[in-house]
Design a protein around this motif. Structure first.
Motif, mmCIF file in Angstrom:
data_model
loop_
_atom_site.group_PDB
_atom_site.id
_atom_site.type_symbol
_atom_site.label_atom_id
_atom_site.label_comp_id
_atom_site.label_asym_id
_atom_site.label_seq_id
_atom_site.Cartn_x
_atom_site.Cartn_y
_atom_site.Cartn_z
ATOM 1 N N LEU A 109 3.971 -8.010 -6.387
ATOM 2 C CA LEU A 109 2.618 -8.072 -6.946
ATOM 3 C C LEU A 109 2.100 -6.698 -7.348
ATOM 4 C CD1 LEU A 109 1.054 -10.620 -4.416
ATOM 5 C CD2 LEU A 109 1.460 -11.028 -6.863
ATOM 6 N N GLY A 110 2.925 -5.663 -7.120
ATOM 7 C CA GLY A 110 2.509 -4.310 -7.469
ATOM 8 C C GLY A 110 1.521 -3.703 -6.499
ATOM 9 N N LYS A 111 1.414 -4.256 -5.302
ATOM 10 C CA LYS A 111 0.477 -3.749 -4.298
ATOM 11 C C LYS A 111 1.228 -2.848 -3.309
ATOM 12 C CE LYS A 111 -2.514 -7.816 -4.730
ATOM 13 N NZ LYS A 111 -3.209 -8.930 -4.041
ATOM 14 N N ASP A 112 1.521 -1.646 -3.770
ATOM 15 C CA ASP A 112 2.386 -0.748 -3.010
ATOM 16 C C ASP A 112 1.818 -0.379 -1.644
ATOM 17 O OD1 ASP A 112 3.784 -0.918 -5.315
ATOM 18 O OD2 ASP A 112 3.927 1.231 -5.695
ATOM 19 N N SER A 113 0.530 -0.110 -1.593
ATOM 20 C CA SER A 113 -0.050 0.319 -0.320
ATOM 21 C C SER A 113 0.016 -0.800 0.717
ATOM 22 C CB SER A 113 -1.501 0.778 -0.511
ATOM 23 O OG SER A 113 -2.298 -0.292 -1.016
ATOM 24 N N LEU A 114 -0.224 -2.035 0.284
ATOM 25 C CA LEU A 114 -0.117 -3.170 1.207
ATOM 26 C C LEU A 114 1.327 -3.406 1.605
ATOM 27 C CD1 LEU A 114 -2.647 -5.728 -0.349
ATOM 28 C CD2 LEU A 114 -2.913 -4.396 1.751
ATOM 29 N N ALA A 115 2.252 -3.172 0.684
ATOM 30 C CA ALA A 115 3.674 -3.302 1.002
ATOM 31 C C ALA A 115 4.062 -2.280 2.077
ATOM 32 C CB ALA A 115 4.520 -3.114 -0.247
ATOM 33 N N ARG A 116 3.628 -1.038 1.896
ATOM 34 C CA ARG A 116 3.935 0.002 2.884
ATOM 35 C C ARG A 116 3.370 -0.372 4.246
ATOM 36 N NH1 ARG A 116 2.078 3.924 0.283
ATOM 37 N NH2 ARG A 116 -0.016 3.985 1.160
ATOM 38 N N GLU A 117 2.161 -0.887 4.257
ATOM 39 C CA GLU A 117 1.531 -1.294 5.512
ATOM 40 C C GLU A 117 2.321 -2.426 6.185
ATOM 41 O OE1 GLU A 117 -2.645 -3.421 6.905
ATOM 42 O OE2 GLU A 117 -2.648 -2.148 5.113
ATOM 43 N N ALA A 118 2.792 -3.383 5.391
ATOM 44 C CA ALA A 118 3.559 -4.510 5.943
ATOM 45 C C ALA A 118 4.899 -4.038 6.499
ATOM 46 C CB ALA A 118 3.777 -5.568 4.861
ATOM 47 N N GLU B 142 13.746 3.147 -0.444
ATOM 48 C CA GLU B 142 14.224 2.678 -1.747
ATOM 49 C C GLU B 142 13.086 2.462 -2.737
ATOM 50 O OE1 GLU B 142 16.421 -0.845 -0.842
ATOM 51 O OE2 GLU B 142 18.283 0.233 -0.392
ATOM 52 N N ASN B 143 11.955 1.975 -2.229
ATOM 53 C CA ASN B 143 10.799 1.712 -3.109
ATOM 54 C C ASN B 143 9.882 2.929 -3.258
ATOM 55 O OD1 ASN B 143 11.565 -1.005 -3.532
ATOM 56 N ND2 ASN B 143 10.580 -1.626 -1.622
ATOM 57 N N LYS B 144 10.328 4.054 -2.671
ATOM 58 C CA LYS B 144 9.596 5.322 -2.768
ATOM 59 C C LYS B 144 8.159 5.190 -2.270
ATOM 60 C CE LYS B 144 12.473 6.886 -6.618
ATOM 61 N NZ LYS B 144 12.526 7.380 -8.021
ATOM 62 N N LEU B 145 8.018 4.419 -1.201
ATOM 63 C CA LEU B 145 6.696 4.257 -0.590
ATOM 64 C C LEU B 145 6.413 5.360 0.420
ATOM 65 C CD1 LEU B 145 6.768 0.394 0.032
ATOM 66 C CD2 LEU B 145 5.682 1.629 -1.853
ATOM 67 N N MET B 146 7.478 5.969 0.931
ATOM 68 C CA MET B 146 7.328 7.075 1.877
ATOM 69 C C MET B 146 8.497 8.026 1.676
ATOM 70 S SD MET B 146 6.179 5.319 5.510
ATOM 71 C CE MET B 146 5.948 6.919 6.290
ATOM 72 N N ASP B 147 8.274 9.267 2.010
ATOM 73 C CA ASP B 147 9.363 10.227 2.039
ATOM 74 C C ASP B 147 10.288 9.892 3.209
ATOM 75 O OD1 ASP B 147 10.289 13.112 3.303
ATOM 76 O OD2 ASP B 147 10.390 13.035 1.114
ATOM 77 N N ALA C 271 11.855 11.569 5.290
ATOM 78 C CA ALA C 271 11.615 12.320 6.524
ATOM 79 C C ALA C 271 10.446 11.764 7.319
ATOM 80 C CB ALA C 271 11.377 13.787 6.196
ATOM 81 N N SER C 272 9.575 10.998 6.657
ATOM 82 C CA SER C 272 8.390 10.458 7.333
ATOM 83 C C SER C 272 8.589 9.030 7.838
ATOM 84 C CB SER C 272 7.194 10.482 6.364
ATOM 85 O OG SER C 272 6.943 11.788 5.889
ATOM 86 N N VAL C 273 9.664 8.406 7.410
ATOM 87 C CA VAL C 273 9.922 7.026 7.831
ATOM 88 C C VAL C 273 10.309 7.012 9.313
ATOM 89 C CG1 VAL C 273 11.435 5.034 7.530
ATOM 90 C CG2 VAL C 273 10.608 6.285 5.533
ATOM 91 N N PRO C 274 9.722 6.120 10.111
ATOM 92 C CA PRO C 274 10.017 6.098 11.554
ATOM 93 C C PRO C 274 11.367 5.447 11.871
ATOM 94 C CG PRO C 274 8.450 4.372 11.021
ATOM 95 C CD PRO C 274 8.661 5.144 9.748
ATOM 96 N N PHE C 275 12.449 6.182 11.587
ATOM 97 C CA PHE C 275 13.774 5.693 11.948
ATOM 98 C C PHE C 275 13.944 5.722 13.465
ATOM 99 C CE2 PHE C 275 14.546 7.001 7.535
ATOM 100 C CZ PHE C 275 15.213 5.885 7.071
ATOM 101 N N ALA C 276 14.938 4.994 13.938
ATOM 102 C CA ALA C 276 15.165 4.889 15.388
ATOM 103 C C ALA C 276 16.049 6.030 15.880
ATOM 104 C CB ALA C 276 15.812 3.544 15.712
#
Length: 789
Positions: free
Chosen positions: A482-491, A514-519, A521-526
């Protein structure tokens, strides 16, 4: 203590008695740590011919030939003892006991005897165990006279019941090994022990051996009686007893009562060919009728029920009659005599009761020819709704019907089924938990993005469900459409937080990058957080709630248990641990400390059992940023050198561990109900085929699948072959491993061109769909928490 003495004597059993038929539990280059691979895994070796070549110069081949009952002692514990004996960081006490244990585990009996003799008074609590080990050393040498003399060294323990039983047990084994005694004398010795100790972990093996002697003496009736006792128990010799009963059924001198025939049928119908089972059921019916003709008074009155009171007379109680009728229906279904099977299930429904399970079975048979039985399906569905609307069976029925509609793209009908199934009155039924997710997924496939969003949001409302985690991830996908990137990132972030160590969390992490919603380095990997052991324990204690302290969980007891492992007295260590476990099994710190200890000393299966309890008891949201040692505890890497060697460049060893974690919970002696064996759950027939490929068929025995080194070798070979067959697509490697080639080829054909996440959800077998996601979740976590093997 009973477990301790049995474990002490297990080697006698394996050396001197017939082995039971197994009866038990059933099957790439590492990406950059910050951005793990997406769904389709790249191949490390593209040439499938190279990928499937057997490895040469296997350095572990001699160890692969060791039977599983000796492996833990001869390999794992012997190595542990050897290291402890030369570790100058240990006390002299530990070094001396470890040296004796190394001799013992390596079966250097003279050296073990001498070493333990020098240690008898070193530890008063262990003196009894030391004497028994000295006696066992003499026994293993066949020196029974000095074995008996050694017992005298424990004279002060003569009144100790556990010591007396252990001595009696060893005397029996000595008598059994004494070739100067007759078989009748051997049998008498077994009978005397069983009369004195009729219960206990070792009673089954002795009873089986005694029955074998009776059979040898042509006392078939008495032998059969003992075999039948084992047949109806949960003893490890249950399968061997079944084979013995089957053998005796062919002997004229071993008449079979009707009750024995029924007891045998209950097991035979699960193991023999269906046609043999049907013949057996027919013979039971005939014998039952003949007995009634001769003596009508034998008839058991049916219950005063509106249906059952009209049934013909029988010598059986109603529960037995129902069990036999049900077996007949299932057997006919197995033989593809579906019309007769339907008639048998209908007889049960019409003559006994409208039981939901029988309705569900009948519906499944009807659906094999849905066009012919369209009317019957509609009627049975209606009855099932009326009789047991919110039963487990109706939940299964609704799920199957909904999934079938979905696969036929009859989406409106599928949604109706799943909406009915989502009713709260189905309570915690797992099918109900996934029903709301499935509704959202149907809208997603139809590209009805707004409807999908609403359905997935609804599916996230029930807390702490895996289906809710999946709904969160697909919710992010729908928002992206739907093009709602911020809501996608939140989900996506909500999905990761909801269930950090799982399949959907990793997919959400990947999509953020992949969707370039976050860098990245900032993604909370395990990746976990580096902490000292003290900080890690403090973090764990802060994570547990309302746990009362118990004095049995103390530093002193922990150190004593650790020392016992170093001494080489593992069973004594476990016995002392068991006393503390009963009062502390809910404590996260207890589970962690002892689980890590078990890993450290090579008792991996016991350690991982605690790790699973730990993961089940902790608030999973706490695992968003845990200490790295906690992650390594939950995702261990046992048998590291063997996995690394056999994986080579052919397959990612972390993928092997992912399968192992799911298949066997790292227990190399585990067996599935269908006979899959060991760490990677290999079927015996598959093992033989793999042994041919590895050029070891001339000495391979399927029992060696319970040897962890052999299982790792063949299991990795199997995974490598499947990886080549499915063009490096791990989804279908796992599909084949779990469900076989036929359905997997079907899923692969249907999934062509579809995204990874959609293909995974379209796997039609519930177990396999779940299995693929769990193993891949394991795999991605392993990649995130380890730099390399």
């Amino acid at each position: 203590m009973r477990r301790l003495l049995f474990c002490l004597l297990v080697p006698f059993v394996s050396l001197l008695c017939a082995e039971p038929v197994n009866d038990s539990a059933k099957v790439v280059g590492t990406p950059a740590k910050s951005v793990p691979d997406s769904g389709v895994i790249s191949a490390a070796v593209s040439d499938s011919l190279i990928a499937t070549e057997p490895l040469s110069q296997d350095p572990y081949q001699e160890l692969e030939k060791i039977s599983s009952d000796r492996f833990q002692n001869l390999v794992v514990r012997a190595e542990r003892a050897q290291k402890a004996s030369v570790d100058m960081g240990h006390s002299k006490n530990i070094q001396d006991f470890a040296k004796a244990a190394h001799y013992f585990y390596k079966e250097s009996w003279d050296s073990a005897y001498a070493a333990y003799d020098s240690l008898r008074s070193r530890d008063s609590v262990l003196e009894k165990s030391v004497v028994l080990r000295m006696a066992k050393a003499r026994f293993m040498q066949g020196d029974f006279e000095n074995m008996r003399k050694t017992f005298a060294l424990g004279e002060k323990f003569a009144t100790d019941p556990s010591f007396d039983k252990a001595v009696s047990r060893m005397r029996i084994e000595a008598a059994m090994a004494d070739t100067t005694l007759t078989d009748h004398a051997h049998a008498d010795s077994l009978k005397a022990f069983l009369d004195k100790y009729p219960k206990g972990e070792d009673a089954a093996v002795l009873k089986y051996r005694y029955a074998a002697y009776l059979e040898q003496f042509n006392q078939q009736k008495q032998a059969k009686r003992l075999y039948m006792q084992l047949l109806t128990s949960a003893a490890p010799y249950r399968d061997s007893a079944f084979m013995a009963v089957r053998r005796l059924r062919k002997v004229k001198g071993a008449p079979e009562s009707l009750s024995e025939k029924v007891a045998y049928a209950k097991m035979a119908c699960a193991k023999d060919e269906a046609s043999s089972c049907l013949s057996l059921l027919d013979s039971i019916h005939v014998l039952d009728s003949l007995l009634l003709v001769k003596n009508p008074d034998l008839a058991v009155p049916p219950p005063e029920d509106s249906l059952q009171k009209l049934l013909p007379p029988s010598t059986f109680d109603m529960d037995t009659r129902i069990a036999l009728w049900e077996k007949r229906a299932v057997t006919l279904r197995t033989l593809k005599r579906e019309k007769e099977s339907i008639a048998q299930f209908k007889y049960l429904l019409d003559s006994v009761e409208a039981r939901p399970l029988w309705m569900q079975s009948t519906l499944r048979l009807y659906r094999n020819d849905a066009q012919k039985y369209a009317k019957e399906i509609k009627t049975m569905d209606s009855i099932l709704q009326d009789v047991s609307q919110f039963s487990k069976e109706n939940a299964n029925n609704l799920w199957v019907r909904g999934f079938e509609y979905e696969q036929k793209q009859q989406y409106d009908s599928a949604i109706v089924c799943f909406k009915t199934l989502s009713n709260k009155r189905f309570k915690n039924n797992v099918k109900r938990q996934w029903a709301k997710f499935r509704i959202g997924f149907i809208y997603f496939k139809q590209e009805k993005w707004n409807e999908a969003v609403n359905a997935f949001i609804d599916a996230t409302k029930d807390p702490f469900l895996w289906s809710g985690s999946g709904a969160r991830m697909f919710l992010g996908d729908a928002y992206m459409k739907l093009g709602k990137d911020s809501l996608a990132r939140e989900a996506y972030l909500d999905c990761i937080k909801d269930f950090p160590l799982a399949y959907y969390a990793h997919r959400a992490r990947t999509k953020l990058v992949e969707n370039k919603l976050m860098d990245a380095a900032s993604v909370p990997f395990a990746h976990g957080i580096a902490m000292s052991p003290e900080q890690t324990l403090a973090w764990i204690r802060a994570s547990q709630k309302n746990v009362k302290a118990d004095t049995s969980y103390s530093k002193g007891r922990y150190e004593r248990i650790k020392n016992l492992f170093m001494y080489g007295f593992s069973d004594e260590a476990f016995a002392l641990y068991d006393e503390a476990r009963k009062k502390n099994y809910k404590r996260l710190d207890f589970l962690y400390e002892y689980g890590k200890l078990f890993y450290e000393v090579g008792e991996t299966a016991s350690g991982y059992r605690l790790a699973r309890q730990f993961q089940n008891n902790i608030d999973r949201r706490r695992l968003m940023s845990p200490p790295i040692d906690v992650l390594h505890y939950l995702y261990p890497i046992p048998f590291k050198e063997q996995v690394k060697f056999h994986s080579g460049d052919r397959i990612d060893p972390f993928f092997v561990y992912s399968v192992m974690r799911q298949e066997s919970i790292f227990n190399f002696q585990i067996a599935s109900p269908v006979g899959a064996c060991g760490l990677l759950q290999i079927m015996p027939a598959t093992g033989k085929m793999l042994a041919e490929k590895e050029s070891i068929a001339d000495w391979f025995d399927p029992k060696l699948l319970f040897n962890p080194y052999m299982n790792i070798r063949l299991g990795i070979r199997y995974l490598v072959d499947l990886k080549a067959e499915y063009n490096d697509d791990y989804m279908y490697v796992l599909g084949n491993y779990n469900a076989g080639p036929k359905p997997t080829k079907r899923w692969q054909a249907a999934g062509g061109g579809l995204p990874w996440d959609v293909r995974a959800e379209e796997i039609s077998y519930w177990e396999t769909r779940d299995y693929v996601k769990r193993v891949m979740g394991n795999y991605w976590i392993y990649q995130e928490i380890y730099d390399e093997l």
